[in-house]
Write an enzyme that holds these catalytic residues in place. Structure first.
Site, PDB file in Angstrom:
ATOM      1  N   SER A 117       0.825  -1.198   0.000  1.00 47.88           N
ATOM      2  CA  SER A 117       0.000   0.000   0.000  1.00 47.88           C
ATOM      3  C   SER A 117       0.864   1.253   0.000  1.00 47.88           C
ATOM      4  O   SER A 117       2.090   1.201  -0.094  1.00 47.88           O
ATOM      5  CB  SER A 117      -0.929  -0.033   1.214  1.00 47.88           C
ATOM      6  OG  SER A 117      -1.913   0.967   1.105  1.00 47.88           O
ATOM      7  N   HIS A 118       0.206   2.410   0.128  1.00 46.59           N
ATOM      8  CA  HIS A 118       0.893   3.698   0.011  1.00 46.59           C
ATOM      9  C   HIS A 118       1.952   3.891   1.093  1.00 46.59           C
ATOM     10  O   HIS A 118       1.792   3.468   2.237  1.00 46.59           O
ATOM     11  CB  HIS A 118      -0.129   4.841   0.072  1.00 46.59           C
ATOM     12  CG  HIS A 118      -0.858   4.943   1.379  1.00 46.59           C
ATOM     13  ND1 HIS A 118      -0.373   5.656   2.450  1.00 46.59           N
ATOM     14  CD2 HIS A 118      -2.033   4.413   1.789  1.00 46.59           C
ATOM     15  CE1 HIS A 118      -1.219   5.579   3.469  1.00 46.59           C
ATOM     16  NE2 HIS A 118      -2.233   4.813   3.101  1.00 46.59           N
ATOM     17  N   ASP A 119       3.077   4.500   0.701  1.00 47.69           N
ATOM     18  CA  ASP A 119       4.169   4.863   1.609  1.00 47.69           C
ATOM     19  C   ASP A 119       4.826   3.657   2.268  1.00 47.69           C
ATOM     20  O   ASP A 119       5.492   3.802   3.306  1.00 47.69           O
ATOM     21  CB  ASP A 119       3.681   5.832   2.687  1.00 47.69           C
ATOM     22  CG  ASP A 119       3.095   7.109   2.110  1.00 47.69           C
ATOM     23  OD1 ASP A 119       3.871   8.008   1.771  1.00 47.69           O
ATOM     24  OD2 ASP A 119       1.856   7.187   1.990  1.00 47.69           O
ATOM     25  N   ARG A 137       2.128   2.891   5.065  1.00 41.99           N
ATOM     26  CA  ARG A 137       3.252   3.322   5.902  1.00 41.99           C
ATOM     27  C   ARG A 137       3.904   2.169   6.667  1.00 41.99           C
ATOM     28  O   ARG A 137       4.531   2.385   7.714  1.00 41.99           O
ATOM     29  CB  ARG A 137       2.824   4.429   6.865  1.00 41.99           C
ATOM     30  CG  ARG A 137       2.295   5.679   6.165  1.00 41.99           C
ATOM     31  CD  ARG A 137       2.047   6.826   7.139  1.00 41.99           C
ATOM     32  NE  ARG A 137       1.553   7.992   6.430  1.00 41.99           N
ATOM     33  CZ  ARG A 137       0.275   8.285   6.247  1.00 41.99           C
ATOM     34  NH1 ARG A 137      -0.649   7.473   6.743  1.00 41.99           N
ATOM     35  NH2 ARG A 137      -0.094   9.358   5.585  1.00 41.99           N
TER      36      ARG A 137
END
Length: 261
Positions: A117-119, A137
């Site tokens: 997922s993102h980051d 994250r």
């Protein structure tokens, strides 16, 4: 000809002509991109990567703040970095970041059907088996291994050379060198097999066990005197715990050995 479909070659890279490359995609040399893979910029890819069929890198984060109206601006600003000599197998998805950069460093092996997922940041020589789901994250540090079907809660940190058993649900940070299993993931010992494969000595393994046991007494490895001892006698162990302490969100709990809060 390969399977009746012409493979294109760009700058020393081999890209199947059914692959889709969109936007600002910068690629080094010696990469392979398989059939029906999609690479969407801004995206930087190093050298010697093997990206297999139906991999998707660069679609927007699955987040409520990413609105349809802002997709064009969002897609143009958010960057993914893939380092060198990684293997990314079929149907893996890697999403654009929300704030920083989504990054896979060097020498990683991502098996089929994974979601980053993102980051998310994945450090060197990490192995992620099939069907793992990494929330936003998440940080997976050097040499860690995630077994099949692992689910990792957003903002979690998995320490260097940790082993997360298949099907585990990670809701607390995972200490370096530790071995965890279950739902929720719980500490059951030190990842001695993984450490042996990575060239750690038996003495290092004992030091790693002590570090995991002493974690609750210190944000790194157990107070100033023990810090100095680790740094002098077991620098790789010390560095792994120190980096883990620096990277993680200190407000999160850690999966420690039984009987330790």
């Amino acid at each position: 000809m390969q399977g009746g479909i012409v493979m294109t070659r760009r700058g020393g890279n081999k890209i199947e002509n059914t692959a889709v490359v969109l936007g600002d995609v910068q690629m080094g040399r010696g990469n392979y991109v398989g059939h029906f893979a999609a690479l969407i910029g801004p995206l930087k890819i190093g050298d010697g990567n093997r990206i297999f069929s139906h991999v998707v890198v660069g679609t927007p984060a699955q987040h409520s703040q990413v609105s349809q109206d802002s997709l064009d601006r969002y897609n143009a600003e958010k960057e993914i970095i893939i380092g060198n000599n990684n293997i990314i197998r079929e149907f893996t998805a890697i999403h654009k970041p929300m704030q920083g950069v989504t990054c896979v460093h060097d020498g990683c092996f991502l098996l089929a059907h994974n979601h980053l997922s993102h980051d998310v940041e994945v450090f060197d020589r990490v192995t992620i088996a099939s069907n793992c789901q990494l929330g936003g994250r998440v940080c997976v540090m050097e040499g860690a291994t995630l077994g099949q079907g692992v689910t990792v809660h957003q903002r979690s940190t998995i320490g260097a050379y940790a082993m997360v058993g298949m099907g585990a649900v990670v809701v607390k940070d995972i200490l370096p060198f530790s071995k965890v299993v279950g739902n929720p993931a719980r500490f059951i010992g030190v990842n001695e097999i993984g450490m042996q494969r990575a060239g750690f000595s038996r003495s290092d393994m004992l030091a790693a066990r002590k570090g995991c046991r002493d974690w609750s007494m210190s944000p790194t490895v157990g107070g100033a005197e023990l810090e100095e001892w680790y740094a002098r006698r077991h620098p790789r162990i010390h560095m792994a715990f120190a980096e883990f302490a620096k990277r993680r969100d200190a407000s999160r709990k850690v999966a420690v050995s039984a009987g330790v809060a």
